[in-house]
Design a protein around this motif. Structure first.
Motif, PDB file in Angstrom:
ATOM      1  N   LEU A  95       0.828  -1.208   0.000  1.00  0.00           N
ATOM      2  CA  LEU A  95       0.000   0.000   0.000  1.00  0.00           C
ATOM      3  C   LEU A  95       0.864   1.260   0.000  1.00  0.00           C
ATOM      4  O   LEU A  95       0.564   2.227  -0.714  1.00  0.00           O
ATOM      5  N   HIS A  96       1.947   1.233   0.771  1.00  0.00           N
ATOM      6  CA  HIS A  96       2.768   2.434   0.896  1.00  0.00           C
ATOM      7  C   HIS A  96       3.514   2.741  -0.402  1.00  0.00           C
ATOM      8  O   HIS A  96       3.596   3.911  -0.818  1.00  0.00           O
ATOM      9  N   ILE A  97       4.059   1.714  -1.042  1.00  0.00           N
ATOM     10  CA  ILE A  97       4.752   1.945  -2.321  1.00  0.00           C
ATOM     11  C   ILE A  97       3.767   2.437  -3.375  1.00  0.00           C
ATOM     12  O   ILE A  97       4.099   3.296  -4.206  1.00  0.00           O
ATOM     13  N   SER A  98       2.554   1.927  -3.343  1.00  0.00           N
ATOM     14  CA  SER A  98       1.531   2.421  -4.281  1.00  0.00           C
ATOM     15  C   SER A  98       1.242   3.900  -4.039  1.00  0.00           C
ATOM     16  O   SER A  98       1.112   4.683  -4.983  1.00  0.00           O
ATOM     17  N   ASN A  99       1.160   4.298  -2.766  1.00  0.00           N
ATOM     18  CA  ASN A  99       0.852   5.690  -2.425  1.00  0.00           C
ATOM     19  C   ASN A  99       1.942   6.655  -2.855  1.00  0.00           C
ATOM     20  O   ASN A  99       1.672   7.715  -3.424  1.00  0.00           O
ATOM     21  N   VAL A 100       3.188   6.310  -2.542  1.00  0.00           N
ATOM     22  CA  VAL A 100       4.270   7.275  -2.690  1.00  0.00           C
ATOM     23  C   VAL A 100       4.989   7.179  -4.027  1.00  0.00           C
ATOM     24  O   VAL A 100       5.819   8.049  -4.340  1.00  0.00           O
TER      25      VAL A 100
END
Length: 334
Positions: A95-100
């Motif tokens: 989720l975090h890599i998708s966000n940033v």
């Protein structure tokens, strides 16, 4: 005559057995130094149940009170904690890599990507999900890794005695040590812990300490840091992405049994120990190494394409929000 022969037969038999036993040569016994070089395992050896003999399960897994009844020691359970905690962190990482990165790469805009960041924060930054998906798995993963290393050292000291047995020089001129060898996965894990802790400090803990929450901290905050403090920001995020991608991919490959074995590549500690690897095995290991390393490079590229390609070039933030960001960075000594 028969009685005399019957009485003398056992005596002659015992005498022959005593003579034969007297002439048996003693079997050679391996020295403790040789056993030490063979059994000091690096940190990346998986302590699977199948890899232990019955004797190893009794004496080689550092059985703890209450755990010895199953034949599985503390190392077995700590290894599983380290393994499954890494799986738990994979959801947050995705989720975090998708966000940033992935979403900014698609939108090509920091402002347009902020909305998606706020939406996904509702998944992993609540009072329930953050401890379960982020804090607890991270602490369990790091804590079990450190505990495994200390436990293996205690095993070596218990097997081979106190510090006196470790005072000699090894075959390569270095001082022998009861500490297990550090694998590349372990080294990258400790390095990633430093980068990750700094990232959490700047983006989560510092805003909570200064502002009371981190609702104003998003992609614009990262972009502002790159604009105002480019050297520190680039070094921090290149290290975070490069070391993190390598550690996560190689660690996952190890748990899945896909990482190439390094036992044949390690230089033997003792000159009497030799490792022979045929050409076919070397080719297979090379292909597996290239596959895992290629996957790590792809993950790093996906992580960087939007994070370093878009967010890092987003520019500074002006107005009161920019002043708030400057205050946060100044609190960190930047």
């Amino acid at each position: 005559m028969a009685d005399t022969g019957g009485a003398s037969a056992p005596d002659s038999w015992r005498n022959s057995q005593a003579i034969s036993l007297h002439h048996i040569d003693p079997a050679p016994i391996e020295s403790p130094a040789t056993e030490r070089d063979d059994l000091l395992l690096p940190d990346d050896v998986i302590d699977d149940e199948a890899s232990y003999t019955r004797k190893d399960r009794r004496f080689g897994t550092a059985a703890a009170p209450g755990l010895s009844g199953t034949g599985r020691g503390a190392i077995y359970y700590l290894t599983r904690i380290q393994k499954y905690s890494s799986y738990a962190m994979s959801l947050f990482t995705t989720l975090h890599i998708s966000n940033v990165s992935l979403i900014p790469a698609a939108t090509r805009s920091v402002d347009a990507s902020e909305t998606y960041l706020l939406m996904t924060r509702e998944i992993y930054q609540t009072s329930i999900s953050e401890p379960l998906l982020v804090i607890l798995p991270f602490v369990a993963h790091i804590g079990s890794g450190v505990a495994l290393r200390l436990l293996r050292r205690a095993q070596n000291v218990r097997r081979y005695g106190g510090a006196g047995l470790w005072a000699g020089q090894g075959s390569h001129g270095h001082t022998a040590s009861p500490w297990p060898e550090m694998s590349y996965i372990s080294i990258s894990g400790y390095a990633f812990t430093i980068f990750y802790s700094g990232h959490v400090l700047m983006n989560r803990l510092l805003p909570l300490a200064v502002e009371g929450d981190s609702s104003n901290v998003g992609l614009a905050y990262i972009a502002h840091g790159f604009a105002q403090h480019p050297v520190v920001s680039w070094l921090a995020y290149i290290g975070l992405i490069g070391v993190g991608a390598g550690h996560m991919v190689w660690g996952t490959a190890k748990w899945l049994g896909l990482a190439p074995s390094t036992r044949g590549w390690l230089k033997p500690r003792n000159k009497t120990v030799s490792v022979v690897v045929d050409r076919k095995t070397r080719r297979q290991r090379r292909r597996r190494w290239l596959s895992v390393q290629g996957t790590a490079i792809v993950l790093a590229a996906l992580w960087a394409v939007g994070g370093l390609g878009v967010v890092a070039r987003g520019g500074p933030t002006s107005g009161w929000l920019g002043a708030l960001y400057d205050n946060l960075y100044s609190k960190a000594g930047l």
